[in-house]
Design an enzyme around this catalytic site. Structure first.
Site, short mmCIF file in Angstrom:
data_model
loop_
_atom_site.label_atom_id
_atom_site.label_comp_id
_atom_site.label_asym_id
_atom_site.label_seq_id
_atom_site.Cartn_x
_atom_site.Cartn_y
_atom_site.Cartn_z
N THR A 220 0.86 -1.19 0.00
CA THR A 220 0.00 0.00 0.00
C THR A 220 0.90 1.24 0.00
O THR A 220 1.93 1.27 0.67
CB THR A 220 -0.94 0.01 1.22
N GLY A 251 -5.19 1.89 6.20
CA GLY A 251 -4.67 0.58 5.80
C GLY A 251 -5.49 -0.55 6.41
O GLY A 251 -5.71 -1.59 5.79
N ASP A 252 -5.98 -0.34 7.62
CA ASP A 252 -6.77 -1.37 8.30
C ASP A 252 -8.13 -1.53 7.62
O ASP A 252 -8.66 -2.64 7.50
CB ASP A 252 -6.97 -1.00 9.78
#
Ligand code: RIB
Length: 299
Positions: A220, A251-252
């Site tokens: 990412t 990101g989570d």
């Protein structure tokens, strides 16, 4: 495909400080405000998966303090099952997140109860791992427990998504055992030993990593999107341009969304495109879990 998702990992109490710049050495710098919210990479990923509609189970530890209570209540509010979250006698995990005006964040994380997750906790969760289609892991619990969990989740028949964040030493045999390795550019540098300072460099290095480990790899890249290597193919997935206010948990959100797509039997490239939509919503609101979208907001 079994429709449950198990997340093994961290729960943190996040304090997000709104600041105009980072302080200098020796300076006491005023913040313009503070938002307290439930976080931790593990709990965030679990909340995103649950918000997209899947029965989601969290395995981890919180302390026996008010923060621990808050973390359990928030997870439950978003329909994450916390039956496998153990309360320890110490304090909960915590993060101080410096949030600049352009939405970027600089976090310091206190390990707290997350570092008390034991092999016994993982063994206790085996019944639910065996019923899960996907297991997600990160690096905010001890490395030895991450490695043990990867092995147990594979034995239980789960697709294993490993978000190797933060970057710590994990034995190569375990990195190879996971189905999908997800890292950002900083973590990718740690695991491949090369500087990743452009999309081209990420494309070059992701191939090397995927070949070396024999699995799918996602890097990412924040505002630059993400790069995916799967089944011998590499694809760049551009980000969706939005006005980001605070990027904690982006990101989570992406990883929780991928787990949803895998349960729905989507291919990984389509999953990453869907996940990009989810994280583009997350960055437009404050806090990690509170800002993550539901399925209705995306479709
Ligand atoms: O990925 C974001 C998370 O990292 C935050 O919620 C913080 O708790 C840290 O663990």
């Amino acid at each position: 495909m079994k429709n449950k998702i198990t997340v093994i990992g961290s729960l943190n109490y996040d304090m997000i400080l709104k600041i105009s710049r980072m302080p200098y050495k020796g300076e006491s710098f005023p913040a313009n405000g503070m938002v307290a919210s439930a976080g931790g990479k593990g709990a965030n990923q679990a909340v995103q998966a649950a918000k997209l509609g899947h029965p989601t189970y969290m395995v981890g530890c919180v302390g026996s303090d008010e923060m621990g209570e808050f973390l359990l209540k928030t997870a439950a509010k978003y329909n994450v099952n916390t039956e496998y979250v153990r309360k320890t006698s110490g304090s909960s995990g915590m993060a101080v997140i410096n949030n600049l005006e352009d939405g970027s964040v600089y976090a310091v994380v206190v390990k707290g109860a997350n570092y008390e997750v034991s092999k016994q906790d993982i063994d206790s969760s085996l019944p639910i791992l065996k019923e899960s289609g996907v297991c997600i892991l990160q690096n905010e619990i001890p490395a030895e427990i991450v490695e043990y969990s990867i092995k147990k989740a594979k034995e239980a028949g789960c697709i294993v998504i490993f978000n190797a964040a933060p970057a710590i030493e994990i034995k190569e045999e375990y990195l190879s055992m996971v189905d999908i390795l997800v890292v950002n550019e900083v973590e990718a540098e740690f695991y491949c030993g090369e500087v990743i300072d452009s999309v081209d460099k990420a494309v070059e290095q992701i191939k090397v990593m995927a070949d070396r480990l024999g699995n799918s790899v996602i890097v990412t890249l924040g505002a630059e999107g993400s790069v995916v290597a799967t089944g011998g193919k590499v694809e760049i997935i551009p980000s969706i341009k939005v006005e980001a206010v605070e990027t904690t948990g982006a990101g989570d959100s992406y990883i929780g969304a991928i787990s949803h797509c895998l349960i729905e039997e989507m291919d990984l490239i389509s999953a990453c495109k869907f996940a990009t939509k989810c994280s583009s919503v997350t960055v437009c609101r404050y806090g990690a879990q509170d800002s993550m979208p539901t399925l209705e907001e995306i479709c």
